[in-house]
Write a protein that holds these residues in place. Structure first.
Motif, PDB file in Angstrom:
ATOM      1  N   UNK B  71       0.501  -1.312  -0.055  1.00 57.70           N
ATOM      2  CA  UNK B  71      -0.091   0.010   0.127  1.00 57.70           C
ATOM      3  C   UNK B  71       0.977   1.226  -0.106  1.00 57.70           C
ATOM      4  N   UNK B  72       2.695   0.979   0.379  1.00 61.32           N
ATOM      5  CA  UNK B  72       2.923   2.350   0.500  1.00 61.32           C
ATOM      6  C   UNK B  72       4.153   2.841  -0.591  1.00 61.32           C
ATOM      7  N   UNK B  73       3.387   1.314  -1.550  1.00 63.72           N
ATOM      8  CA  UNK B  73       4.614   1.640  -3.101  1.00 63.72           C
ATOM      9  C   UNK B  73       3.712   3.174  -3.649  1.00 63.72           C
ATOM     10  N   UNK B  74       5.049   3.800  -4.103  1.00 61.63           N
ATOM     11  CA  UNK B  74       4.458   5.054  -4.684  1.00 61.63           C
ATOM     12  C   UNK B  74       3.974   4.393  -6.212  1.00 61.63           C
ATOM     13  N   UNK B  75       3.688   2.796  -6.215  1.00 60.34           N
ATOM     14  CA  UNK B  75       2.986   2.568  -7.788  1.00 60.34           C
ATOM     15  C   UNK B  75       1.817   1.988  -7.400  1.00 60.34           C
ATOM     16  N   UNK B  76       1.418   2.776  -6.324  1.00 62.07           N
ATOM     17  CA  UNK B  76       0.296   1.889  -5.993  1.00 62.07           C
ATOM     18  C   UNK B  76      -1.242   2.783  -5.518  1.00 62.07           C
ATOM     19  N   UNK B  77      -2.162   2.652  -6.404  1.00 64.60           N
ATOM     20  CA  UNK B  77      -2.997   3.648  -6.919  1.00 64.60           C
ATOM     21  C   UNK B  77      -3.998   3.521  -6.875  1.00 64.60           C
ATOM     22  N   UNK B  78      -4.538   2.545  -5.891  1.00 63.93           N
ATOM     23  CA  UNK B  78      -5.566   2.096  -5.840  1.00 63.93           C
ATOM     24  C   UNK B  78      -6.701   2.104  -4.449  1.00 63.93           C
ATOM     25  N   UNK B  79      -7.474   1.590  -4.580  1.00 65.89           N
ATOM     26  CA  UNK B  79      -8.720   2.463  -3.361  1.00 65.89           C
ATOM     27  C   UNK B  79      -8.291   3.522  -2.876  1.00 65.89           C
ATOM     28  N   UNK B  80      -8.286   4.056  -1.715  1.00 64.45           N
ATOM     29  CA  UNK B  80      -7.789   5.337  -1.495  1.00 64.45           C
ATOM     30  C   UNK B  80      -7.134   5.059  -0.836  1.00 64.45           C
ATOM     31  N   UNK B  81      -6.093   6.096  -0.163  1.00 63.75           N
ATOM     32  CA  UNK B  81      -4.951   6.323  -0.125  1.00 63.75           C
ATOM     33  C   UNK B  81      -4.856   5.891   1.956  1.00 63.75           C
ATOM     34  N   UNK B  82      -4.127   4.788   2.517  1.00 65.03           N
ATOM     35  CA  UNK B  82      -3.754   5.093   4.345  1.00 65.03           C
ATOM     36  C   UNK B  82      -3.213   5.438   4.272  1.00 65.03           C
ATOM     37  N   UNK B  83      -2.987   6.185   5.924  1.00 64.86           N
ATOM     38  CA  UNK B  83      -1.363   6.867   5.915  1.00 64.86           C
ATOM     39  C   UNK B  83      -0.444   5.885   6.457  1.00 64.86           C
ATOM     40  N   UNK B  84       0.109   6.911   6.590  1.00 62.03           N
ATOM     41  CA  UNK B  84       1.281   6.093   6.780  1.00 62.03           C
ATOM     42  C   UNK B  84       2.937   6.726   6.970  1.00 62.03           C
ATOM     43  N   UNK B  85       3.543   7.177   7.981  1.00 56.03           N
ATOM     44  CA  UNK B  85       4.544   8.660   8.123  1.00 56.03           C
ATOM     45  C   UNK B  85       4.912   8.258   9.644  1.00 56.03           C
ATOM     46  N   UNK B  86       6.408   8.438   9.785  1.00 56.60           N
ATOM     47  CA  UNK B  86       7.222   8.103   9.983  1.00 56.60           C
ATOM     48  C   UNK B  86       6.508   8.476  12.031  1.00 56.60           C
ATOM     49  N   UNK B  87       6.417   9.947  11.992  1.00 54.14           N
ATOM     50  CA  UNK B  87       6.202  10.220  13.552  1.00 54.14           C
ATOM     51  C   UNK B  87       4.993   9.397  13.928  1.00 54.14           C
ATOM     52  N   UNK B  88       4.340   8.805  13.363  1.00 56.57           N
ATOM     53  CA  UNK B  88       3.195   8.411  12.761  1.00 56.57           C
ATOM     54  C   UNK B  88       3.150   7.288  14.037  1.00 56.57           C
ATOM     55  N   UNK B  89       4.337   6.247  13.598  1.00 60.56           N
ATOM     56  CA  UNK B  89       4.838   5.012  13.737  1.00 60.56           C
ATOM     57  C   UNK B  89       5.123   4.999  15.373  1.00 60.56           C
ATOM     58  N   UNK B  90       6.267   6.669  15.360  1.00 61.40           N
ATOM     59  CA  UNK B  90       6.805   6.733  16.463  1.00 61.40           C
ATOM     60  C   UNK B  90       5.904   6.450  17.905  1.00 61.40           C
ATOM     61  N   UNK B  91       4.804   6.996  17.085  1.00 59.12           N
ATOM     62  CA  UNK B  91       4.242   7.698  18.768  1.00 59.12           C
ATOM     63  C   UNK B  91       3.370   6.171  19.025  1.00 59.12           C
ATOM     64  N   UNK B  92       3.417   5.006  17.520  1.00 56.61           N
ATOM     65  CA  UNK B  92       2.292   3.709  18.116  1.00 56.61           C
ATOM     66  C   UNK B  92       3.252   3.402  18.771  1.00 56.61           C
ATOM     67  N   UNK B  93       4.660   3.478  18.419  1.00 53.70           N
ATOM     68  CA  UNK B  93       5.755   2.927  19.363  1.00 53.70           C
ATOM     69  C   UNK B  93       5.056   2.539  20.995  1.00 53.70           C
ATOM     70  N   UNK B  94       5.445   4.583  21.477  1.00 53.35           N
ATOM     71  CA  UNK B  94       5.148   4.313  22.957  1.00 53.35           C
ATOM     72  C   UNK B  94       4.146   4.131  23.019  1.00 53.35           C
ATOM     73  N   UNK B  95       2.499   4.523  21.759  1.00 50.84           N
ATOM     74  CA  UNK B  95       1.277   4.089  22.721  1.00 50.84           C
ATOM     75  C   UNK B  95       1.431   1.850  22.980  1.00 50.84           C
ATOM     76  N   UNK B  96       2.667   1.468  22.061  1.00 52.06           N
ATOM     77  CA  UNK B  96       1.537   0.237  22.504  1.00 52.06           C
ATOM     78  C   UNK B  96       2.354  -0.023  23.806  1.00 52.06           C
TER      79      UNK B  96
END
Lengths: 426, 426
Positions: B71-96
């Motif tokens: 889903x996060x390949x720049x060649x993915x054009x299906x459905x709608x986007x689903x978000x993915x960013x480094x700050x969100x991943x860091x926050x998710x680590x902490x949340x876990x």
């Protein structure tokens, strides 16, 4: 933040997490803040220009931690446990990076497929009847939900859909409208058939309920949200007897099986009951493997099975059984301490990791004791009501709870109980 | 695995994730596997004794990656986007790691409080009417849901509860039973009032629907799951005009605002409408700040607001606006390429990041083209149906999509279109 900076910040975050969990018992388990505390600590609006990462990280201790109830402190004995393990955290990191949405097989085949196989692994660990295992040709199988409530809702909707089909099949002339408003759902005051209720971990007699449901063609859903994890141990598996009468069954590995939230596992005897109730086929979800790829209804959103896979493999069945047994032993140890003290009584059978107990005396004296305990912020408990009595619940929760924490908790409880009994008539 | 080993494995995982995302465009975006592929690659049961971590990690490439739709390949054009960013991943680590369950204020005050404030931040970014902002004394406010469907269900239940209260208030003698079966919910074939539908990103006329709902005291829920993120840009904010008539509003930052799944944000004009509909007060959830701490109904389960906080601060409003604008520009670029080619036509207005297009010709020729595109596995698109026509959807999705990816995608599409047109009558 690009990948290069994430390499650096991610590693710092790993250390921050390890530091937090290694030193968690030094923090007050229950926060000393008033409602509204946080709003005044941060700006009223998002920044126009980016903040620095250093500022964000600093704010974890300044803004967040003062208001956190530390669920993974070995001094946390409230509610029921919520799982937290390192293998699950690693899997969640990977799941976040892959970041796929599994609303159909094609949307991410690995997501749907690993979930189906992990649900089989777990079903076999619980020794569920063969009907609930998908295998390569089974009609049943498992699917992950977010919570036990979600699973109950899904079961209710599937039951409704099956009931309508059965009624229409027996009377094809009957108009479909109006049927659902005549349907009845039976529940106790804890709702559906429950193995291990929240207040006291009580068990419904499903071997008695089951045959009635089957004879009357009533969908039987069994909820074992907390207790379910224990059924992987042969000595606790008899608590699940009667499962052979169920249409659906659910429990939460995210409570007591070391798989971080959310992971609520639900099995059904017939996958077609769920697929039929939730079928949704817009063109943008169709794909070449439409039928063979339809393992289930389409809600394998996150890659939640990854954390089951990591946990089951890194602990092994034996490691998971040891973990359950340790918690049950700690609860038994606490029970012994309570029983050895004439001023206290045990209020419900201690079957797994929960001990319901109280001071012999009024509700008021017990309410005061609980308030005193929680205001101390060293240990944290919540109450329940059993037959009109105010009762304290002591649930063994954290992965790192040891005998010394249990004994320290008991020391604090008895010390505060003495104070309260001197102040209040009981 | 203890904290010391987690320090090591966690850092390895950070590198694995960075490697995956930095090199994602070298992978085929759409997997080449058949249903059932995974089952044969792993054992039929969980191991009795633990596996090594090395073996688990090796299996990511052997078992998982071959079946991942990236889903996060720049060649993915299906459905709608689903978000993915480094700050969100860091926050998710902490949340876990914090791993709290926020089912009441006391269960983790920081969780409830940060969520309320982040929903205000985001509401202000969207310039929502003042009524939807909680502030310190507001009656409205926002709460995070898992998905837009969940928000719709919540709105439906709150609307039902309010309708029953209104009916009983106007006729206090009326028996309460039977009222709900007479209630009516109005929807289009996309359900509720929608800003940016899934097939073609079409917009309902809420300035026309709104006054009717208000006059008839009908609860108006607006779903802008995908499009909502764009409303942070002044030039797209007019698309939200009519919001002043709504009772509730929802969109998914986990689609297009760089906040990883799940984070579906819902605002209501009156928090009491939700609290009333979902009130649940067992003794074990009561606490000293019962009323002042009741910001909302009790479903702030995960610490999902942490990732909003990290993302909003690390990008800043300007960074987020730039991100939205870049995707819209890329869609416009693709639209220009399509319009410049006489063999193709644009099938719906291109308002945001989605382009609906087709070969002038039969549905069959377009279906064949899409199949050929997806079987190539280099780019991935899904179709929709618009007025009986089979249409290809090209949605700009990945955070790292650039002009060169769009042009490469168009090169592939036109190349395959030529093949298809030579083979088939059109």
């Amino acid at each position: 933040m690009d990948a290069a900076e994430f390499r650096r910040r991610g590693k710092e975050m790993v250390d921050l997490i390890a530091d937090y969990l290694e030193n968690i018992e030094q923090r007050p388990v229950y926060p000393d803040v008033e409602p509204g505390y946080l709003r005044s600590l941060i700006p009223e609006e998002a920044p126009e220009e980016p903040d620095t990462y250093e500022d964000v990280v600093k704010d974890i201790e300044r803004v967040i931690m003062p208001g956190v109830t530390h669920w993974h402190s070995p001094y946390f004995y409230a509610y029921f446990p919520t799982a937290n393990s390192f293998p699950a955290m690693l899997a969640d990191m990977l799941s976040g990076a892959i970041g796929c949405i599994g609303f159909s097989w094609a949307a991410s085949p690995a997501c749907t497929e690993l979930e189906t196989v992990m649900m089989d692994w777990l079903g076999k660990m619980l020794k569920l009847p063969e009907d609930f295992i998908a295998g390569t040709h089974g009609q049943g199988g498992g699917v992950i939900q977010g919570t036990a409530s979600e699973a109950t809702l899904v079961a209710l909707l599937a039951a409704r859909s099956r009931a309508v089909r059965m009624i229409l099949a027996s009377d094809p002339q009957r108009p479909e409208t109006g049927i659902t408003s005549k349907l009845v759902a039976y529940s106790s005051d804890q709702f559906c058939a429950t193995l291990g209720t929240t207040p006291s971990c009580a068990f419904d007699h499903i071997t008695e309920l089951g045959p009635i449901c089957n004879a009357e063609k009533i969908w039987m859903h069994i909820d074992a949200a907390y207790a379910g994890s224990s059924f992987i141990c042969p000595e606790f598996r008899p608590l699940l007897n009667g499962i052979e009468f169920a249409d659906s069954f659910n429990f939460n590995p995210h409570k007591w099986l070391l798989v971080n939230f959310d992971c609520s596992t639900m099995w059904v005897r017939k996958r077609s009951d769920l697929i039929g109730a939730f079928k949704m086929d817009p063109l943008y979800l169709k794909h070449d493997h439409q039928e063979s790829g339809r393992y289930f209804y389409t809600d394998n959103s996150l890659f939640r099975s990854l954390k089951m896979w990591f946990v089951f493999r890194m602990y092994g069945l034996k490691g998971l059984q040891d973990y359950i047994r340790k918690h049950v032993e700690l609860a038994k140890e606490f029970e012994s301490l309570v029983r050895a003290d004439q001023r206290f009584e045990i209020s419900a059978d201690v079957v797994l990791g929960l001990v319901c107990f109280r001071l012999k005396g009024s509700n008021e004296v017990n309410e005061t004791l609980l308030k005193r305990i929680n205001n101390g912020r060293k240990i944290h408990l919540v109450p329940c009501q059993l037959s009109g009595q105010f009762v304290l619940r002591f649930a063994v929760c954290a992965r790192t709870t040891e005998s010394r924490h249990i004994r320290e908790a008991w020391r604090l409880i008895t010390q505060l109980a003495e104070e309260v009994m001197q102040e209040l008539p009981h």
